[in-house]
Design an enzyme around this catalytic site. Structure first.
Site, PDB file in Angstrom:
ATOM      1  CG  ASP A 194      12.953  -9.443 -23.312  1.00 52.84           C
ATOM      2  OD1 ASP A 194      13.900  -8.670 -23.107  1.00 52.84           O
ATOM      3  OD2 ASP A 194      12.168  -9.817 -22.422  1.00 52.84           O
ATOM      4  CD  GLU A 236      17.851  -9.735 -22.942  1.00 57.88           C
ATOM      5  OE1 GLU A 236      18.311  -8.933 -22.111  1.00 57.88           O
ATOM      6  OE2 GLU A 236      16.638  -9.959 -23.062  1.00 57.88           O
TER       7      GLU A 236
END
Length: 537
Positions: A194, A236
């Site tokens: 993330d 990400e």
């Protein structure tokens, strides 16, 4: 290029809250995922990316973690997690865990100690300053929150309940690596990282993404954790260019397997505007330019890309760029064919394979997403009419992806037996559900199944080069050359008939959602026609 299992893999993202509820509380759980593994095996996927299931106060639906080595009670317990891992591995399906290490929850033991005891080692696990600067939170407002007890401010690039970790602290980094090794030892297949491009931030210089030490940290992480294991990692990386993606994913750099780039996602809103100022229609020539740039500039052996339309943060592609009414099935197949025949690892988001659509939100009482609610509050304070706010949330709000998975025509679409589900089920579940999709051999599901099988079977999907073909604006056509073999992919990305005059006579159909012979004979594409053909030598 050394071949890796993820080059031929297709990965399926599960948002656990919304996948399948077995406990009857209206919220999806781990046992629910385990109960549907046979369905995913039928689809043919190689791995599941599991959105966070760790212990969390759920301020941001699990992306605020209070214990990385425990499971949130709402999803079950560690025994349920172990059962899911075992059952998935038995079926040849790997589990990719979501790694959220830019920040923790403010209820994590480290932050609790840091706040209570300014002289503790944990204080330096986070980022504290006597005065705030101009850094803004991604969820709106200042990124600095005053801690009244100490008079200092802590940094949170997301919500104030998500304090940012101080990656300059070697103890923090080691604790994160220990936690990653805990999960690797359990037999997971990798990590989706993330907002990983934020961990190298230099707050005092107001540098957040792609900070100067980012790649040093990733190399160190690789060496300390997954580098010696056959696991996949995907970062990400919102600000990535092909050049930056090469840094992350070039094999000899020993950082990550691949990245998520989001350049095409920017086409969902007007140029240089916030996401809420959405574009009325897809700029197809711009999409061609972006995808072609990534296909040609991230060369084989120099790095690896991921391919996706949807995730838990994005609206349903079918509703924003496809046609979710009269051409729902056909445009869903067209978008799948367009994306899945490029080079990279494709990701499918739950429900995409049956053509799920955005939700018709009536008002804010139906909205759960923290980002949407913050936007609504701020926009209405600034005089934006409520109708316009709701229009933006209906079009691009994150809850569109998060409504419950539609399994059948039963109550709550077969997702749950609860009186009420955590988010409302889309009322179109009577027409759009897994049971109907499986029963219809011409459904979107079987197009996805075919695309997944092709990728496992065909080397050209990994290795062939890419060349954009000149066509009408709304036609996206590209050619992939693999030794003596030539493949041509043609998609009409519109509701209108389009001219397509390229001579493909005698070509062998690989996959299609239309009558290819008729297209070649009439030199016209009907709305959302899509196909791939292999040219005869």
């Amino acid at each position: 290029m050394q071949k890796q299992w993820w080059h031929k893999a297709t990965i399926y993202q599960i948002y656990p809250r919304s996948f399948k509820d077995t406990s009857g509380n209206g919220i999806g759980d781990l046992k629910g995922i385990t109960s549907q593994l046979d369905y995913l095996q039928k689809l043919g996927i190689t791995a599941i990316w599991l959105s966070p299931v760790y212990q969390s106060p759920m301020d941001d639906n699990g992306y605020d973690i209070s214990d990385y080595e425990a499971i949130a009670e709402v999803f079950g317990n560690m025994d349920d997690m172990d059962d899911l891992l075992a059952a998935a591995n038995e079926r040849g399906i790997k589990i990719i865990m979501d790694l959220v290490v830019n920040h923790t929850s403010d209820e994590h033991a480290w932050f609790v100690e840091a706040r209570e005891n300014p002289n503790s080692p944990e204080r330096d696990y986070y980022i504290w300053r006597d005065e705030p600067n101009n850094l803004m939170s991604i969820f709106s407002g200042s990124a600095w929150e005053l801690d009244e007890a100490s008079g200092q401010y802590y940094l949170h690039l997301f919500s104030k309940k998500q304090p940012d970790l101080n990656w300059e602290n070697a103890h923090v980094r080691q604790k994160i690596y220990d936690m990653m090794n805990f999960w690797i030892a359990k037999g997971i297949g990798g990590f989706r990282m993330d907002v990983i491009d934020l961990i190298g931030k230099i707050p005092d210089s107001e540098i957040t993404g792609n900070g100067p030490r980012l790649h040093d940290y990733l190399k160190e992480m690789n060496q300390a954790t997954f580098g010696n294991h056959d696991v996949m990692t995907v970062g990400e990386t919102w600000g990535a260019t092909p050049e930056i993606a090469r840094q992350y994913s070039r094999p000899e750099n020993k950082e990550l397997s691949m990245v998520f780039q989001f350049e095409h996602v920017g086409l969902q809103h007007k140029p240089n505007a916030p996401k809420w100022d959405y574009a009325e229609e897809l700029d197809v020539p711009a999409l061609k330019t972006i995808f072609s740039k990534w296909q040609t500039e991230l060369k084989l052996g120099e790095g690896w890309n991921s391919l996706f339309w949807n995730n838990h943060d994005l609206p349903r592609v079918l509703s924003i760029w496809g046609n979710d009414s009269i051409y729902r099935e056909k445009s869903a197949k067209a978008l799948a064919i367009l994306l899945h025949l490029m080079r990279g690892t494709p990701y499918i988001y739950q429900g995409e394979e049956i053509g799920m659509t955005n939700y018709p939100f009536k008002d804010l009482t139906e909205v759960d997403d923290i980002e949407s609610l913050n936007y609504a509050k701020e926009a209405m304070e600034n005089g934006v009419p409520a109708a316009r706010v709701m229009s933006s949330i209906r079009k691009v709000g994150r809850d569109n992806a998060r409504t419950p998975m539609q399994w059948s025509k039963d109550t709550h679409a077969g997702f749950s037996e609860a009186q009420e589900t955590w988010l409302p089920v889309n009322p179109n579940y009577q027409e759009i559900n897994v049971a109907d999709a499986l029963a219809n051999q011409d459904s979107i599901f079987y197009t996805y199944q075919q695309l997944i099988a092709l990728r496992k079977d065909q080397d050209w999907l990994v290795e062939a080069d890419y060349h954009l073909l000149p066509t009408a604006d709304k036609v996206f056509a590209y050619q992939r050359q693999f030794g003596e073999e030539t493949y041509v992919i043609v998609v009409n990305v519109s509701d209108q008939e389009q001219v397509f005059a390229k001579d493909l006579a005698g070509a062998e159909v690989v996959i299609t959602n239309t009558d290819v012979d008729k297209v070649l004979e009439t030199k016209h594409l009907q709305p959302w026609d899509a196909f791939c053909v292999k040219l005869s030598v």
